[in-house]
Write an enzyme that holds these catalytic residues in place. Structure first.
Site, mmCIF file in Angstrom:
data_model
loop_
_atom_site.group_PDB
_atom_site.id
_atom_site.type_symbol
_atom_site.label_atom_id
_atom_site.label_comp_id
_atom_site.label_asym_id
_atom_site.label_seq_id
_atom_site.Cartn_x
_atom_site.Cartn_y
_atom_site.Cartn_z
ATOM 1 N N GLU A 1 51.392 -39.323 71.599
ATOM 2 C CA GLU A 1 52.821 -39.434 71.306
ATOM 3 C C GLU A 1 53.054 -40.171 69.985
ATOM 4 O OE1 GLU A 1 55.228 -38.112 72.982
ATOM 5 O OE2 GLU A 1 54.457 -37.729 75.024
ATOM 6 N N HIS B 1 57.060 -28.998 72.920
ATOM 7 C CA HIS B 1 58.488 -29.295 72.803
ATOM 8 C C HIS B 1 58.881 -29.097 71.346
ATOM 9 C CE1 HIS B 1 57.639 -32.067 76.435
ATOM 10 N NE2 HIS B 1 58.007 -30.863 76.845
ATOM 11 N N GLU C 1 59.886 -31.692 68.598
ATOM 12 C CA GLU C 1 58.909 -32.723 68.248
ATOM 13 C C GLU C 1 58.068 -32.240 67.060
ATOM 14 O OE1 GLU C 1 56.996 -33.568 71.999
ATOM 15 O OE2 GLU C 1 58.924 -33.972 72.957
ATOM 16 N N HIS D 1 52.544 -34.673 70.646
ATOM 17 C CA HIS D 1 53.957 -34.753 71.017
ATOM 18 C C HIS D 1 54.678 -35.825 70.205
ATOM 19 C CE1 HIS D 1 54.218 -32.301 74.796
ATOM 20 N NE2 HIS D 1 52.909 -32.462 74.749
#
Length: 375
Positions: free
Chosen positions: A335, A166, A169, A259
């Protein structure tokens, strides 16, 4: 006064700037997609002037919860990025203001990681005797899909790291840079010992098209790459197609997919509890990975994160699920926050590129502890 986003990763639409203290803006959608949340723009005004902004379509963005307790980042030199007091209003717009200490200032959703820096990372890394640069194929826009092979490919254990599926990010590529730099540090005893047993395959940016275009989540064709792993295609998701093919060629014994999460103010991992092949061995590897990482980097925690998938209920189009099932290996999504780490807040910078970089370095510690157990 001038507002400009016509540069690498730029994204903003100006609605009105008649009143410098109430400049109204909209965030543009991703290329060929309805996702939107990433913004990055430059303002030129007068030193000492106070400028105010209101992003009118904040309530229509992809992750509205991401605006709660969020603070915009800004920079005068594009090197040091600081947080600007920001309000998600009762009218569901995003408002922030700044008195200009210099005439030109950049604002962004998170500290950018430019395509130029990405190219520098690739070129500098290949200068090491430990590293080989490979080009796996081309993106939708014709850019290279870059792979760094770090270590000796004859080593039995194969560790894969991907980042920035993504594109908005950006903390993911900052994290990957930290991991790469430590692996290439021949004075680091841990990385040298790890490379005696394993070879690393690192894709620092899976989505260079989306990164350059100023997208949050999509590539140039509008594909969310982290939902393409079961059936990627050369026309829609060549980035996943080529990386997946290389993984099948090399095998995978451990996988980390890096991410950022818009809403949760924590660093955490998501495992493969929901894939059909999940086993006690994989659970043991996951638990030890988390335990070691928490012991060396308090930015990481295991109390807050995503709900665990029920057995057999994993979304197999997601990278860590597909890889974990295909290769029956330790496979984690890592994350990081767009906001700040609520457990260790830093009012000046929030979660930052520097903390992402350091986290990337410390990811080698649990991999070192686990490397002999991966097979």
């Amino acid at each position: 006064m001038k507002i400009n986003s016509s540069f690498d990763s730029g994204n903003i639409e100006v609605v009105s700037y008649d009143d410098p203290k109430n400049i109204t803006l909209n965030i543009a959608t991703d290329s060929n997609s309805e996702f939107k949340q990433w913004f990055h723009f430059k303002l030129h005004g007068e030193t000492g002037q106070t400028v105010g902004f209101e992003i009118l379509n904040a309530q229509d963005c992809s992750y509205v919860d991401g605006w709660d307790d969020y603070q915009v980042v800004a920079s005068y030199d594009r090197q040091y990025w600081f947080r600007v007091e920001t309000e998600f209003t009762a009218d569901k717009t995003l408002k922030f203001s700044k008195q200009l200490e210099q005439s030109t200032i950049f604002f962004a959703y998170f500290e950018p990681y430019s395509y130029e820096r990405h190219q520098n990372l690739i070129q500098v890394s290949q200068l090491s005797d430990l590293c080989e640069h490979q080009v796996l194929g081309s993106t939708v826009d014709g850019r290279d899909i870059d792979l760094l092979v770090i270590g000796d490919e004859s080593k039995e254990r194969k560790i894969w790291v991907t980042a920035r599926q993504h594109p908005g990010e950006t903390m993911a590529e900052w994290c990957a840079e930290g991991l790469i730099d430590r692996l290439l540090d021949q004075n680091d005893a841990l990385s040298r010992s790890l490379l005696d047993k394993a070879v690393f395959y690192v894709v620092p940016n899976m989505n260079v098209d989306g990164s350059y275009r100023g997208n949050l989540r999509s590539n140039a064709a509008g594909a969310n790459l982290n939902r393409e792993w079961q059936t990627p295609s050369l026309d829609k998701s060549p980035e996943v197609y080529h990386v997946r093919a290389k993984m099948k060629e090399t095998g995978v014994d451990a996988y980390l997919d890096l991410h950022g999460d818009e809403a949760l103010p924590y660093v955490f991992v998501a495992g493969t509890e929901g894939v059909p092949s999940y086993s006690d061995k994989i659970k043991s590897l996951e638990d030890e990975f988390k335990s070691v990482l928490m012991s060396v980097n308090p930015d990481f925690q295991d109390e807050f994160g995503y709900d665990k998938d029920e057995p057999g209920k994993a979304n197999m189009t997601v990278a860590n699920s597909w890889v974990g099932e295909e290769f029956n290996c330790l496979s984690y999504t890592l994350e990081m926050p767009f906001k700040d780490n609520a457990n260790l807040p830093n009012k000046e910078t929030g979660w930052s590129s520097e903390r992402s970089y350091i986290l990337g370095q410390t990811l080698l510690n649990p991999l070192y502890q686990l490397v002999d157990k991966l097979r």
